[in-house]
Write a protein that holds these residues in place. Structure first.
Motif, PDB file in Angstrom:
ATOM      1  N   ALA A 365      -6.128 -46.116   5.752  1.00  0.00           N
ATOM      2  CA  ALA A 365      -5.016 -46.837   6.368  1.00  0.00           C
ATOM      3  C   ALA A 365      -5.434 -48.246   6.762  1.00  0.00           C
ATOM      4  O   ALA A 365      -4.698 -49.215   6.531  1.00  0.00           O
ATOM      5  N   TYR A 366      -6.612 -48.379   7.359  1.00  0.00           N
ATOM      6  CA  TYR A 366      -7.088 -49.692   7.789  1.00  0.00           C
ATOM      7  C   TYR A 366      -7.328 -50.596   6.577  1.00  0.00           C
ATOM      8  O   TYR A 366      -6.941 -51.774   6.589  1.00  0.00           O
ATOM      9  N   ALA A 367      -7.966 -50.034   5.540  1.00  0.00           N
ATOM     10  CA  ALA A 367      -8.240 -50.827   4.337  1.00  0.00           C
ATOM     11  C   ALA A 367      -6.943 -51.279   3.667  1.00  0.00           C
ATOM     12  O   ALA A 367      -6.851 -52.401   3.167  1.00  0.00           O
ATOM     13  N   SER A 368      -5.926 -50.425   3.671  1.00  0.00           N
ATOM     14  CA  SER A 368      -4.640 -50.775   3.051  1.00  0.00           C
ATOM     15  C   SER A 368      -3.998 -51.960   3.760  1.00  0.00           C
ATOM     16  O   SER A 368      -3.510 -52.901   3.112  1.00  0.00           O
ATOM     17  N   VAL A 369      -3.989 -51.927   5.095  1.00  0.00           N
ATOM     18  CA  VAL A 369      -3.413 -53.032   5.871  1.00  0.00           C
ATOM     19  C   VAL A 369      -4.178 -54.323   5.604  1.00  0.00           C
ATOM     20  O   VAL A 369      -3.591 -55.390   5.385  1.00  0.00           O
ATOM     21  N   ASN A 390      -5.344 -48.565  -5.664  1.00  0.00           N
ATOM     22  CA  ASN A 390      -6.454 -48.792  -6.598  1.00  0.00           C
ATOM     23  C   ASN A 390      -7.522 -49.678  -5.967  1.00  0.00           C
ATOM     24  O   ASN A 390      -8.725 -49.427  -6.117  1.00  0.00           O
ATOM     25  N   ILE A 391      -7.081 -50.719  -5.254  1.00  0.00           N
ATOM     26  CA  ILE A 391      -8.045 -51.614  -4.604  1.00  0.00           C
ATOM     27  C   ILE A 391      -8.754 -50.876  -3.478  1.00  0.00           C
ATOM     28  O   ILE A 391      -9.971 -51.006  -3.306  1.00  0.00           O
ATOM     29  N   VAL A 392      -8.005 -50.083  -2.711  1.00  0.00           N
ATOM     30  CA  VAL A 392      -8.604 -49.300  -1.620  1.00  0.00           C
ATOM     31  C   VAL A 392      -9.684 -48.364  -2.169  1.00  0.00           C
ATOM     32  O   VAL A 392     -10.776 -48.243  -1.595  1.00  0.00           O
ATOM     33  N   SER A 393      -9.403 -47.717  -3.290  1.00  0.00           N
ATOM     34  CA  SER A 393     -10.379 -46.791  -3.890  1.00  0.00           C
ATOM     35  C   SER A 393     -11.658 -47.520  -4.268  1.00  0.00           C
ATOM     36  O   SER A 393     -12.767 -46.996  -4.053  1.00  0.00           O
TER      37      SER A 393
END
Length: 441
Positions: A365-369, A390-393
């Motif tokens: 969640a933090y990485a997505s924001v 995809n970027i979060v992964s």
């Protein structure tokens, strides 16, 4: 095997691990048999070397290794089973004339224990939580900056206050030759700034580097000198003027508003200032939160009282690195690090007491924001969920990034905990005054 513990005091204990021959001999015999199967010794067929020769050549080394394995495994299991919270690692106590030819052994280990303490977030303290506002003076300054940034550059023959003057700072002896653009207002004194007023292209101005700026570090930026030279540099430098330019401010019209914020989103100077105010105060809030977090940390360190097993930790520090260090070096290292260790313990207790552990969903969640904010900065206002995932992964497949994000998530959790539980005073302040508070002026 028998393991016993002597409680020296609340912070120190000695654990004794007593081993009998049955605890380690099967492992030793197995390793020696494997050695015998694979040994290549002249005069003997492979696998036919007498066990007595294998014992003589490898027995002691294998005994040391296998006993150490049993010790480490049993000691770790004991610490886990007894739920002992320790600092550093167990330290073996040296024993003079240890008899490795005996069948039974006893090994003693010193333990440094985590102290028992409580953390009172609601205790009285002097922490202030700042609410930083963008005042009218700052908004006017930002509007002027925007007008200059998007304004029209005009070449001039003679310099005036506020002009951009391009030229070269030089001093042959010190190897200074730096092409920069300045304005007369950058200097520490108005007297120095006036030397650049009324000059033409080709004119040379001579100034002293001593006290040239309000901070000697600026000599690194403008004269391109290194850090050591910048401090205390006291020479004369010439500035040869190459260009003189002024900027005709951009008009505050709809064309400029649309260029800055998109078509129709801002339609007046008042709305422009309100937008600048919102963006600025959002950034200010992050700085205020960081100071609040730092100040609460300092308050907790000051008001949460407990002792550490200092002598144990100093001994442990001597052996913890790749190379052993002296007692004096360990003392110095402990002095530098013990406050950090104290806060680690305080933070760990707060995490456990308030169930602030981080899980994978928190990180996602933090990485997505974070990624959405970064994409917005580059004009991608509405990325698809698939693109973000995809970027979060990719980000979470990098262990260093996971560590960095985990620290940021925990910092955010601690900040929220402090905001909800710490008794603090709120103070509204302009950014300029906040900077003064930070610098202690």
């Amino acid at each position: 095997m028998n393991i016993t513990r002597e409680q020296v005091d609340a912070l120190n204990a000695v654990v004794t691990v007593a081993l009998t021959k049955e605890d380690y001999k099967p492992q030793v015999d197995k390793v020696l048999k494997d050695y015998r199967k694979n040994a290549n010794i002249p005069g003997f067929r492979k696998g036919a070397v007498p066990m007595s020769l294998i014992q003589k050549q490898y027995g002691k080394a294998v005994l040391f290794e296998e006993v150490n394995k049993v010790l480490q495994s049993s000691l770790n299991d004991y610490i886990t089973e007894e739920k002992l919270e320790i600092l550093g690692n167990p330290l073996p106590k040296a024993t003079e004339d240890f008899d490795w030819d005996a069948d039974d052994y006893a090994f003693e280990f010193e333990l440094g224990l985590v102290p028992e303490f409580t953390v009172d977030l609601a205790a009285k303290n002097k922490v202030v939580k700042y609410n930083i506002v963008a005042d009218d003076a700052m908004l006017d300054e930002q509007v002027e900056r925007i007008q200059k940034q998007y304004g029209k550059l005009i070449s001039k023959e003679k310099s005036e206050e506020g002009d951009d003057i391009k030229g070269i700072f030089a001093n042959e002896e010190k190897g200074i030759n730096s092409e920069v653009t300045i304005t007369p207002s950058i200097f520490r004194t108005k007297t120095t700034g006036k030397k650049f007023i009324g000059k033409k292209v080709g004119d040379v101005v001579t100034v002293s580097t001593k006290g040239l700026f309000d901070d000697d570090h600026k000599l690194m930026e403008y004269l391109k000198v290194d850090h050591d030279m910048a401090h205390g540099l006291d020479v004369e430098v010439t500035f040869t003027i190459e260009e003189i330019n002024t900027t005709e401010p951009a008009e505050l019209n709809q064309e400029l508003f649309d260029k800055l914020f998109g078509e129709g989103n801002v339609t007046s100077v008042e709305e422009l200032k309100e937008k600048i105010k919102q963006d600025a105060e959002q950034q200010f809030a992050q700085q205020a939160d960081q100071k609040f977090l730092n100040d609460v940390t300092e308050s907790l360190l000051e008001n949460t009282q407990f002792e550490l097993p200092a002598e144990f930790l100093k001994k442990w520090i001597q052996t913890a690195g790749e190379n052993p260090i002296t007692p004096e070096q360990a003392e110095e290292e402990y002095t530098k690090s013990h406050q950090g260790l104290r806060y680690q313990l305080i933070e760990g207790k707060l995490i456990n007491d308030n169930n602030l552990q981080i899980n994978f969903e928190d990180l996602k969640a933090y990485a997505s924001v974070m990624i959405k904010k970064q994409m917005a900065q580059f004009g991608q206002m509405n990325p698809t969920d698939e693109d973000v995932e995809n970027i979060v992964s990719r980000v979470l497949s990098d262990q260093e990034e996971v560590k960095r994000l985990s620290d940021q998530v925990m910092s955010e959790k601690m900040l929220n905990l402090f905001k909800e539980n710490v008794k603090y005073k709120t103070k509204e302040i302009t950014y300029q005054d906040f900077v003064k508070e930070m610098s202690g002026k």
